[in-house]
Design an enzyme around this catalytic site. Structure first.
Site, PDB file in Angstrom:
ATOM      1  CG  HIS A  40      -1.462   8.840   3.687  1.00 17.49           C
ATOM      2  ND1 HIS A  40      -1.550   7.722   3.834  1.00 17.49           N
ATOM      3  CD2 HIS A  40      -1.040   9.268   4.838  1.00 17.49           C
ATOM      4  CE1 HIS A  40      -1.452   7.268   5.145  1.00 17.49           C
ATOM      5  NE2 HIS A  40      -1.050   8.297   5.766  1.00 17.49           N
TER       6      HIS A  40
ATOM      7  CD  GLU B  53      -2.087   3.677   8.127  1.00 17.50           C
ATOM      8  OE1 GLU B  53      -1.839   4.029   9.561  1.00 17.50           O
ATOM      9  OE2 GLU B  53      -2.508   4.516   7.178  1.00 17.50           O
TER      10      GLU B  53
ATOM     11  NE  ARG C 202      -3.301   2.790   2.588  1.00 15.42           N
ATOM     12  CZ  ARG C 202      -3.624   3.320   3.940  1.00 15.42           C
ATOM     13  NH1 ARG C 202      -3.366   2.735   4.971  1.00 15.42           N
ATOM     14  NH2 ARG C 202      -3.722   4.627   3.766  1.00 15.42           N
TER      15      ARG C 202
ATOM     16  CE1 TYR D 146      -0.397   2.232  13.637  1.00 13.42           C
ATOM     17  CE2 TYR D 146      -2.302   3.424  12.863  1.00 13.42           C
ATOM     18  CZ  TYR D 146      -1.084   2.908  12.509  1.00 13.42           C
ATOM     19  OH  TYR D 146      -0.542   3.024  11.332  1.00 13.42           O
TER      20      TYR D 146
ATOM     21  CD  GLU E  27      -5.195   7.408   9.917  1.00 13.10           C
ATOM     22  OE1 GLU E  27      -4.855   8.515  10.391  1.00 13.10           O
ATOM     23  OE2 GLU E  27      -5.057   6.274  10.527  1.00 13.10           O
TER      24      GLU E  27
ATOM     25  CG  ASN F 242      -5.654   3.294   8.620  1.00 17.12           C
ATOM     26  OD1 ASN F 242      -5.900   2.263   7.726  1.00 17.12           O
ATOM     27  ND2 ASN F 242      -5.457   4.409   8.291  1.00 17.12           N
TER      28      ASN F 242
END
Ligand code: GBH
Length: 483
Positions: free
Chosen positions: A140, A387, A95, A327, A185, A325
């Protein structure tokens, strides 16, 4: 005889245990990067300035150590090595993102850069030669400065500008690129820019700017999706969506559940509901919170711009999968002070281990809970983890990163096997250490270390690269017996 049975029995047990740690056949593994974070070549050839170029040059104190992405990993020149690393790892897909102002120096579709085209064609063809699928992000965070000067994401005309850019990208690359992310995002750059002022272009305007950006981003995504649908889908059969940053919110006590749900709607729903829900538009809880706040502040109407019925229909359903995405997580606690708006405080559980990034603590269960929440709210659909990865300081023996990957991947396996979640792919953030926005080069997420002091930007595999390679080769976590 007895011992043979025993051996057979233990083998069977081991095989079952193994299977539990296998990913479904055909599961896709990849790694990700983003143009501004890796490319460098900020003014190479006819590339024009973007908002991150301007931000790091004009307001260098916003970034740790006054670092910038002028050279970064120099992938603009070292893309062959990047592809080699992707091949070393055995990635199924890679990606990366396209820098809008490298392809369209004016921001508009009137002029297409030859060198920009060549660069991305080289990367795409180089990957395909190695059997690696390109997964391409159109945006991005690196808006052409020329468009920022016209208001950027707060100007509703950006919906058409982005549509024109998307059409150029699709016409040149969609014959070979089958999986797309329109916008990465929006929460990070709309809220990051306007609510916190810490993202390029660093304009602090939390009451109005954030929500203008929020609405325009959803329309721009939908515009690109509709263009693909109408002009390219039949021919190329690709898949598109936008990628959302999802921070899982866990209620501090059961009494905090109600406001926690509103907090989730505010952070996740604000960028998901319009696209993925059956009814479309803003999440009702968010409309209420922002209306209340706007009224209390003396605005004549809510600063959350309303959608027309046409706009709701235009955005609704513009997805082929959900791009996750994820985390980290936070605990949410109600603060009952009676003030208007969302009365929630965010905390970290004392058991969650910190990482090198201040916003990032380890809570593996969060990823599974987050995706279950999405399925409950928006229905069963295909999920791709676009992600996930770990933040550390410099060092090749990155056992904590390996630990992180194992734990989060195990939660995904539980989601697939016990909850029946339709997760078809996983993307490690990130292929190599890179420019981590306002953290500069201090927070490192790479599978490969990059020596930023060498002109060659030498890349060296970390222990986690070996781990990831083996995981992909076996399509299983079972090779790690300590799990
Ligand atoms: C993603 O953002 C991005 O897509 C990627 O580019 C990035 O490198 C990666 O994750 C790792 O961060 O310091 O308090 O101002 C994840 C969400 C949004 C988290 C911006 C950090 C800054 C918080 N990130 N945020 S703060």
């Amino acid at each position: 005889m007895f011992s043979t049975k025993l051996v057979l029995f233990s083998l069977l047990v081991a095989a079952v245990a193994c299977e539990e740690l296998d990913f479904p056949p055909g599961f896709q593994f990849g790694a990700a990067s983003a143009a501004y974070q890796v490319e460098g070549g900020w003014n190479a050839s006819d590339k024009a300035e973007n908002i991150w170029d301007r931000f790091v040059h004009d307001k260098p104190h916003f970034v740790a150590d006054l670092a910038n992405g002028d050279v970064a990993c120099d992938s603009y020149h070292l893309w062959r090595r990047d592809i080699e690393m992707a091949a070393e790892l055995g990635l199924h897909f890679y990606r990366f993102s396209i820098a809008w102002s490298r392809l369209l120096p004016n921001g508009f579709a009137d002029k297409i850069s030859e060198d920009g085209l060549n660069y991305y064609n080289n990367v795409i063809d180089g990957l395909l030669e190695k059997g690696i699928q390109p997964m391409v992000t159109l945006y991005h965070w690196d808006l052409p400065q020329s468009l920022q000067d016209l208001g950027g994401w707060t100007n509703p005309l950006i919906v058409d500008w982005f549509g024109d850019y998307a059409r150029v990208v699709f016409s040149h690359f969609a014959d070979r690129v089958k999986i797309w992310i329109t916008i990465n995002e929006p929460l990070s750059f709309c809220d990051g820019t306007y609510s916190y002022g810490t993202n390029a272009p660093g304009i602090y305007d939390p009451e109005v700017g954030t929500y203008l950006c929020n609405k325009n981003v959803l329309l721009a995504h939908a515009k690109a999706y509709r263009i693909y649908d109408k002009e390219f889908r039949e021919m190329y059969q690709g898949e598109l969506t936008l990628a959302n940053h999802l921070m899982w919110y866990e209620p501090f006590t059961p009494e905090d559940e109600e406001l926690t749900e509103t907090a989730r709607q505010y952070m996740v729903g604000r960028y998901s509901h319009a696209v993925y829900s059956k009814e479309g538009g803003w999440p009702p809880a968010v409309e209420q919170v922002v209306a209340e706040l706007s009224k209390a502040k003396g605005y004549s109407e809510s600063t959350l711009p309303a959608f027309t019925d046409e706009e709701i229909e235009f955005i609704r359903g513009t997805f082929d999968y959900y791009a996750v995405n994820h985390y980290t997580s936070q605990l949410t606690r109600t603060v009952d002070d009676g003030s208007p708006g969302l009365n929630v405080e965010y905390e970290i559980h004392p058991d969650w281990k910190p990482t090198q990034s201040s916003w990032f603590y380890v809570y593996p269960e969060g990823i599974r809970k987050q995706i279950l929440w999405l399925r409950e709210r928006y229905g069963d659909m295909k999920f791709i983890i676009t992600e996930n990865g770990y933040s550390s300081s410099i060092g090749l023996q990155d056992t904590e990163r390996i630990e992180y990957y194992k734990e989060y991947l195990k939660q995904l396996l539980l989601g697939i096997k016990e909850d029946g979640l339709n997760i078809t792919g996983y993307t490690a953030w990130t292929l190599m250490d890179n420019f981590e926005w306002t953290d500069g080069y201090n927070s490192r997420f790479g599978l490969y270390e990059v020596d930023f002091s060498s002109p060659e930007r030498t890349r060296t595999p970390k222990a986690s690269a070996e781990f990831y390679k083996n995981l992909i080769r076996h399509n299983s976590l079972s090779i790690y017996d300590e799990l």
